[in-house]
Design a protein around this motif. Structure first.
Motif, PDB file in Angstrom:
ATOM      1  N   THR A  42       0.861  -1.195   0.000  1.00 42.75           N
ATOM      2  CA  THR A  42       0.000   0.000   0.000  1.00 42.75           C
ATOM      3  C   THR A  42       0.898   1.247   0.000  1.00 42.75           C
ATOM      4  N   TYR A  43       0.283   2.377  -0.336  1.00 41.63           N
ATOM      5  CA  TYR A  43       1.031   3.639  -0.273  1.00 41.63           C
ATOM      6  C   TYR A  43       1.568   3.879   1.131  1.00 41.63           C
ATOM      7  N   LYS A  95       1.080  11.921  -7.461  1.00 33.93           N
ATOM      8  CA  LYS A  95      -0.070  12.395  -6.666  1.00 33.93           C
ATOM      9  C   LYS A  95       0.329  13.599  -5.831  1.00 33.93           C
ATOM     10  N   GLU A 107      -3.904  13.953  -2.135  1.00 33.45           N
ATOM     11  CA  GLU A 107      -4.346  12.709  -2.793  1.00 33.45           C
ATOM     12  C   GLU A 107      -3.684  11.497  -2.138  1.00 33.45           C
ATOM     13  N   LEU A 108      -2.406  11.676  -1.760  1.00 33.73           N
ATOM     14  CA  LEU A 108      -1.695  10.583  -1.092  1.00 33.73           C
ATOM     15  C   LEU A 108      -2.372  10.217   0.212  1.00 33.73           C
ATOM     16  N   ARG A 122      -5.394  10.613   1.043  1.00 36.61           N
ATOM     17  CA  ARG A 122      -6.682   9.976   0.760  1.00 36.61           C
ATOM     18  C   ARG A 122      -6.455   8.513   0.361  1.00 36.61           C
ATOM     19  N   ASP A 123      -5.329   8.237  -0.333  1.00 35.97           N
ATOM     20  CA  ASP A 123      -5.121   6.921  -0.943  1.00 35.97           C
ATOM     21  C   ASP A 123      -4.188   6.006  -0.146  1.00 35.97           C
ATOM     22  N   GLN A 176      -4.345   3.724   1.957  1.00 34.22           N
ATOM     23  CA  GLN A 176      -4.646   2.290   2.121  1.00 34.22           C
ATOM     24  C   GLN A 176      -4.760   1.550   0.789  1.00 34.22           C
ATOM     25  N   LEU A 177      -4.615   2.276  -0.329  1.00 35.66           N
ATOM     26  CA  LEU A 177      -4.695   1.614  -1.644  1.00 35.66           C
ATOM     27  C   LEU A 177      -3.359   0.952  -1.989  1.00 35.66           C
ATOM     28  N   TYR A 178      -3.418  -0.019  -2.891  1.00 33.72           N
ATOM     29  CA  TYR A 178      -2.197  -0.689  -3.332  1.00 33.72           C
ATOM     30  C   TYR A 178      -1.538   0.111  -4.447  1.00 33.72           C
ATOM     31  N   ALA A 179      -0.208   0.210  -4.377  1.00 32.33           N
ATOM     32  CA  ALA A 179       0.548   0.922  -5.416  1.00 32.33           C
ATOM     33  C   ALA A 179       1.084  -0.104  -6.416  1.00 32.33           C
TER      34      ALA A 179
END
Ligand code: GLN
Length: 287
Positions: A4-5, A38, A42-43, A45-46, A48-51
């Motif tokens: 994740t990020y 980003k 934006e970072l 916000r993101d 928990q997303l996968y990079a």
């Protein structure tokens, strides 16, 4: 395993920390933003997303360069100064928080009502000092001067990006030579000239001497070369009642004040940086 990020952030923060980077957390966020394409919000916000692995590899490469000494500002091409985002390239010094002290000292001196205020910024680099003054004081006109065409192009780009080009001009100028009298007169001259003693350049931190332009650092044998040049050649451009402000090296306030006194300036004062050094000297041209 994709990360994740947030995991990338934690890993890069650790790498930079182990490399002895003082602002490791801030810089890890900046490099992650750059690798991911980003903005910081934006970072957040993101996180928990996968990079993608491409982003992970890009970040690793950036962290390696940073750990080897390359300033983060040259990696991102952007740096913040007085709350303004400036473009920075290897043709310019990276704007430093020490230099913000000069802007803070200058602002109240220019707020006085009266004639149109004109400011000359000698050796402007990114344009940071002059642009900050123009940004905070909507009535002030500023001339950004540098002898490096490449630096001046960066300053011009910054003036345009900040929407200041209507009040900010850029001029190629060599501080060591008398200026064209057609430049007119100024209510303030500001400068953060090169002030490192030539023999001490080799002792600078690798992240400075390995990357930043030597012409922006080398102040000659005693470090005072450009203060003398400015006092000799440019003081005549200062109006009666006008102010001259210099950034100086840690042990230079005394000698530079002496040069200013000898040049006839009055109301001499200094301002300290966050480490307690007298970082800015200030004098006034009065009869
Ligand atoms: N503050 C810079 C440094 O010591 C020097 C800047 C300058 O010479 N004007 O790295």
């Amino acid at each position: 395993m994709p990360k994740t990020y947030n995991e990338l952030y934690i890993a890069s923060r650790q790498t930079l920390r182990e490399a002895g980077i003082e602002a490791y957390a801030l810089e890890a966020r900046l490099l992650l933003g750059l690798a991911a394409g980003k903005r910081q919000e934006e970072l957040l916000r993101d996180l928990q997303l996968y990079a993608s692995t491409a982003i992970e590899q890009k970040l690793e490469a950036l962290c390696r360069r940073r750990a080897a000494g390359e300033p983060a500002a040259y990696l991102t091409g952007r740096w913040e100064f007085c709350g303004l985002e400036l473009r920075v390239t290897r043709d310019t010094l990276v704007p430093r928080s020490d230099t913000e002290v000069l802007v803070e000292r200058a602002l109240p001196l220019l707020r006085a009502p009266g004639a149109v205020q004109r400011v000359l910024d000698l050796g402007t680099g990114t344009g940071c000092i002059g642009l900050a003054l123009a940004h905070f004081l909507p009535a002030v006109r500023v001339l950004l001067a540098d002898k490096s065409p490449a630096a001046l192009a960066v300053a011009r780009e910054n003036a345009e990006r900040l929407g200041l080009s209507g009040r900010v001009d850029c001029l190629l100028l060599d501080m060591t030579k008398p200026p064209d009298p057609a430049l007119g007169s100024f209510s303030m001259i500001v400068s953060n000239p090169p002030y490192v003693r030539s023999a001490e350049l080799a002792e600078l931190d690798w992240s400075v001497r390995g990357y930043e332009p030597r012409e922006a650092l080398d102040g000659g044998a005693d470090g005072l070369r450009f203060y003398r040049c400015i006092l000799q050649h440019h003081l005549p451009l200062l109006r009666q009642g006008g102010w001259l402000l210099f950034e100086v090296g840690e042990d230079q306030a005394g000698p530079v004040l002496a040069l200013m006194r000898r040049a006839g300036l009055l109301s001499l004062s200094t301002a300290r940086d966050s480490a307690g050094y007298e970082r800015v000297v200030c004098g006034r041209k009065t009869e």
